[in-house]
Design an enzyme around this catalytic site. Structure first.
Site, PDB file in Angstrom:
ATOM      1  N   ASP A 279       0.836  -1.196   0.000  1.00 55.07           N
ATOM      2  CA  ASP A 279       0.000   0.000   0.000  1.00 55.07           C
ATOM      3  C   ASP A 279       0.883   1.263   0.000  1.00 55.07           C
ATOM      4  O   ASP A 279       1.863   1.343   0.739  1.00 55.07           O
ATOM      5  CB  ASP A 279      -0.842  -0.033   1.288  1.00 55.07           C
ATOM      6  CG  ASP A 279      -1.952   0.995   1.307  1.00 55.07           C
ATOM      7  OD1 ASP A 279      -2.819   0.926   0.416  1.00 55.07           O
ATOM      8  OD2 ASP A 279      -1.967   1.854   2.204  1.00 55.07           O
TER       9      ASP A 279
ATOM     10  N   GLU B 253       1.698  -0.587  -5.000  1.00 58.51           N
ATOM     11  CA  GLU B 253       0.706   0.432  -5.328  1.00 58.51           C
ATOM     12  C   GLU B 253       1.462   1.755  -5.302  1.00 58.51           C
ATOM     13  O   GLU B 253       1.700   2.335  -4.241  1.00 58.51           O
ATOM     14  CB  GLU B 253      -0.435   0.463  -4.301  1.00 58.51           C
ATOM     15  CG  GLU B 253      -1.547   1.395  -4.747  1.00 58.51           C
ATOM     16  CD  GLU B 253      -2.212   2.192  -3.628  1.00 58.51           C
ATOM     17  OE1 GLU B 253      -3.321   2.679  -3.850  1.00 58.51           O
ATOM     18  OE2 GLU B 253      -1.622   2.351  -2.538  1.00 58.51           O
TER      19      GLU B 253
HETATM   20  C1  BGC Z   1      -5.507   2.053  -0.337  1.00 59.58           C
HETATM   21  C2  BGC Z   1      -6.671   2.831   0.166  1.00 59.58           C
HETATM   22  C3  BGC Z   1      -6.295   3.438   1.500  1.00 59.58           C
HETATM   23  C4  BGC Z   1      -5.000   4.241   1.404  1.00 59.58           C
HETATM   24  C5  BGC Z   1      -4.414   4.527   2.745  1.00 59.58           C
HETATM   25  C6  BGC Z   1      -4.512   3.149  -0.542  1.00 59.58           C
HETATM   26  O1  BGC Z   1      -4.049   3.546  -1.619  1.00 59.58           O
HETATM   27  O2  BGC Z   1      -5.746   1.335  -1.502  1.00 59.58           O
HETATM   28  O3  BGC Z   1      -7.824   2.049   0.285  1.00 59.58           O
HETATM   29  O4  BGC Z   1      -7.315   4.291   1.924  1.00 59.58           O
HETATM   30  O5  BGC Z   1      -4.017   3.551   0.697  1.00 59.58           O
HETATM   31  O6  BGC Z   1      -3.940   3.344   3.322  1.00 59.58           O
END
Ligand code: BGC
Length: 547
Positions: free
Chosen positions: A205, A264
């Site tokens: 994340d 991500e």
């Molecule tokens: C996740 C989100 C989350 C954020 C903070 C992201 O990019 O996919 O769902 O709210 O990170 O953790």
């Protein structure tokens, strides 16, 4: 593919489960691990290669579980570590791998470290695990900077003694200080903890946010926004973040087969390969299709660009049309104005709770089916989000009192939040919560879920579920190298490519039917009358002739 095949991920279909909204086995209205386990036969029949579980850790759910209280445990509402082990065993027995979400940018404010930080004085080792700063002005009552959090509202929160902490997301998500050795070591322990339990990979994340450099003098928000994101930005995509992932790589490679990871990382496209490199996380999400309009030129350019990036990094590319953070693609493609899938700004239909009759629900689904079939024909790995295989639309009419997403509460009237894609999915056409569980659902489900349930679709040959099953089955059989060759077309709105082994993907983005290329139709996203490829339709063909 065998279980020790180290390259299993390169062209895998990964199905994202949002655990609280998938299946509820213990009748509390919240999905859980035993619920997911009970649906493994469904996942197997669907034909996915891996499941990615969004966070299932103990959490107050200030941000849907991305506010983690303890990285090495299971939320008691979702089960126990034994339930987790049982789920892993069941998935593996069905030939399905498992990826878990790691949230390293921030903990929750209930994490033992943060509780300790609040109980400790300024300058203490406990505060050094986070990003604390003195406030400005007399009594230090002003924030260290005017920064805005990703969910709206201020990004600095006072703790009552003149100090403030940084939370780039919700107030309940204090950012960690990744210059702190203990923080680094603890995440290595977490990666080993889940790897030892048989987890095959990790989704990281906010992977581009961990390394930060905050000088004594902080820029204001406008100055921060104006700084280039070229490796030296104070908050985003700093070059040093890759030192962190080099250490993670050593952990991944200490297992056989090596554990995998996907970043991500919302970074400028040319900077993505470094996250995806073999020395780093190994793969990175490419959200380009998800952000693109339903348009031939855009899709083709994105495919070319990402295949080039993949060869630069040595990784395979990834494709995503929907996930738990964005408006479902059937809905995006059915709205007249382009919807920014991340911010949701400007989506009047969503903000109105779906009362404006502007959604072209059938057209959106038709385009979504075509885009999905196109995506599944591409080389690389495809990430699917629970419910898209049912053709679900975004649920727009969730009453304010039932909403959960901090993005909604921190941005009143501007951002409707992400709850509309997180509503528990329908398994049956009737009964309490459409078969999700036996005691309701933590977000309200709309009546139209009945006709889109698994039960309603599983034996219907033209259903969206049948389309996904057929495409995934074929994909397993046909999958070859990670190359494609574009085939010429006579229409600007038509995109066509060939894969090794003599099969071809063709999609018509236009409004009029075009002749269907020669070949045996293997699967199509809609009817193909009179040897034509209708508007907004895709097909896979077995071909023998030269392109
Ligand atoms: C996740 C989100 C989350 C954020 C903070 C992201 O990019 O996919 O769902 O709210 O990170 O953790």
């Amino acid at each position: 593919m065998t279980r020790d095949d180290a390259d299993w991920w390169r062209q895998a279909v990964v199905y994202q489960v949002y655990p609280r909204s998938f299946a509820d086995a213990n009748a509390d209205g919240i999905g859980d691990l035993r619920g997911i386990r009970s649906r493994v036969p469904y996942l197997r029949r669907l034909g996915v290669d891996a499941v990615w579980l969004s966070p299932f850790y103990p959490s107050a759910l200030a941000d849907g579980g991305y506010d983690v209280d303890d990285y090495r445990d299971v939320d008691p509402r979702l089960g126990t570590l034994d339930d987790f082990d049982d789920l892993v065993a069941e998935l593996h027995a069905s030939g399905i791998r498992i990826i878990v979400d790691i949230v390293p940018n921030h903990t929750s404010n209930r994490h033992a470290w943060f509780v300790e930080a609040l109980a400790s004085p300024r300058g203490s080792a406990a505060r050094n695990r986070y990003i604390f700063r003195d406030g400005l002005g007399e009594g230090r009552t002003l924030p260290p900077a005017d920064w805005t959090s990703a969910f709206g509202g201020p990004a600095w929160e006072p703790v009552g003694d003149g100090q403030w902490y940084l939370h780039y997301f919700a107030t309940e998500q204090p950012d960690l200080n990744w210059d702190n050795r203990e923080v680094r070591d603890d995440f290595l322990t977490t990666l080993r903890f889940w790897s030892d339990r048989g987890v095959d990979g990790f989704r990281i994340d906010v992977a581009h946010g961990l390394a930060k450099r905050l000088d004594d003098e902080l820029p204001d928000q406008a100055a921060l926004d104006a700084l280039p994101r070229d490796g030296g930005h104070p908050l985003w995509d700093r070059d040093e973040v890759h030192e962190i992932y080099a250490a993670w790589r050593a952990v991944f490679d200490s297992y056989s087969p090596p554990r995998t990871a996907v970043a991500e990382a919302w970074v400028d496209t040319p900077r993505r390969p470094r996250y995806a490199s073999r020395e780093g996380l190994g793969q990175a999400f490419n959200f380009d299709l998800l952000e693109a309009p339903f348009d031939a030129g855009a899709f083709r350019r994105i495919v070319d660009a990402n295949l080039a990036l993949a060869s630069e990094s040595g990784s395979s590319t990834t494709w995503v049309l929907s996930n738990h953070d964005v408006v479902r693609h059937a809905t995006r493609y059915g709205l007249p104005e382009p919807v920014d899938p991340r911010e949701k700004h400007g989506a009047a239909w969503l903000l109105s709770g779906g009362v404006h009759p502007v959604l072209d629900a059938d057209g959106g689904l038709r385009r979504a089916r075509a885009a999905t079939l196109f995506m599944l024909g591409l080389p690389g790995s495809a990430y699917l989000y629970q419910g898209e295989e049912l053709g679900l639309h975004e649920v727009a009419d969730i009453p304010p009192i039932e909403r959960q997403d901090p993005a909604y509460f921190r941005n009143p009237g501007v951002d409707v939040g992400r709850d509309g894609c997180r509503v528990p999915i329908p398994w049956r056409s009737d009964g309490t919560s459409f078969g999700f569980g036996s005691d309701g659902s933590h977000l309200p489900q709309p009546a139209w879920f009945a006709e889109l349930s698994v039960e309603a679709q599983q034996d219907a040959p033209d259903s969206t579920l049948a389309l996904y099953r057929r495409a995934l089955e074929l994909r397993r059989d046909l999958q070859g190298s990670e190359r494609l060759a574009w085939s010429p077309t006579e229409h600007d709105d038509v995109v066509r490519f060939r894969r090794d082994g003599g099969w071809e993907v063709v999609i018509n983005f236009g409004a009029a039917s075009v002749p269907l290329p020669a070949g045996e139709v293997l699967v199509a996203s809609g009817p193909l009358p009179d040897g034509l490829l209708p508007a907004e339709t895709a097909a896979w063909l077995r071909v023998t002739s030269a392109p």
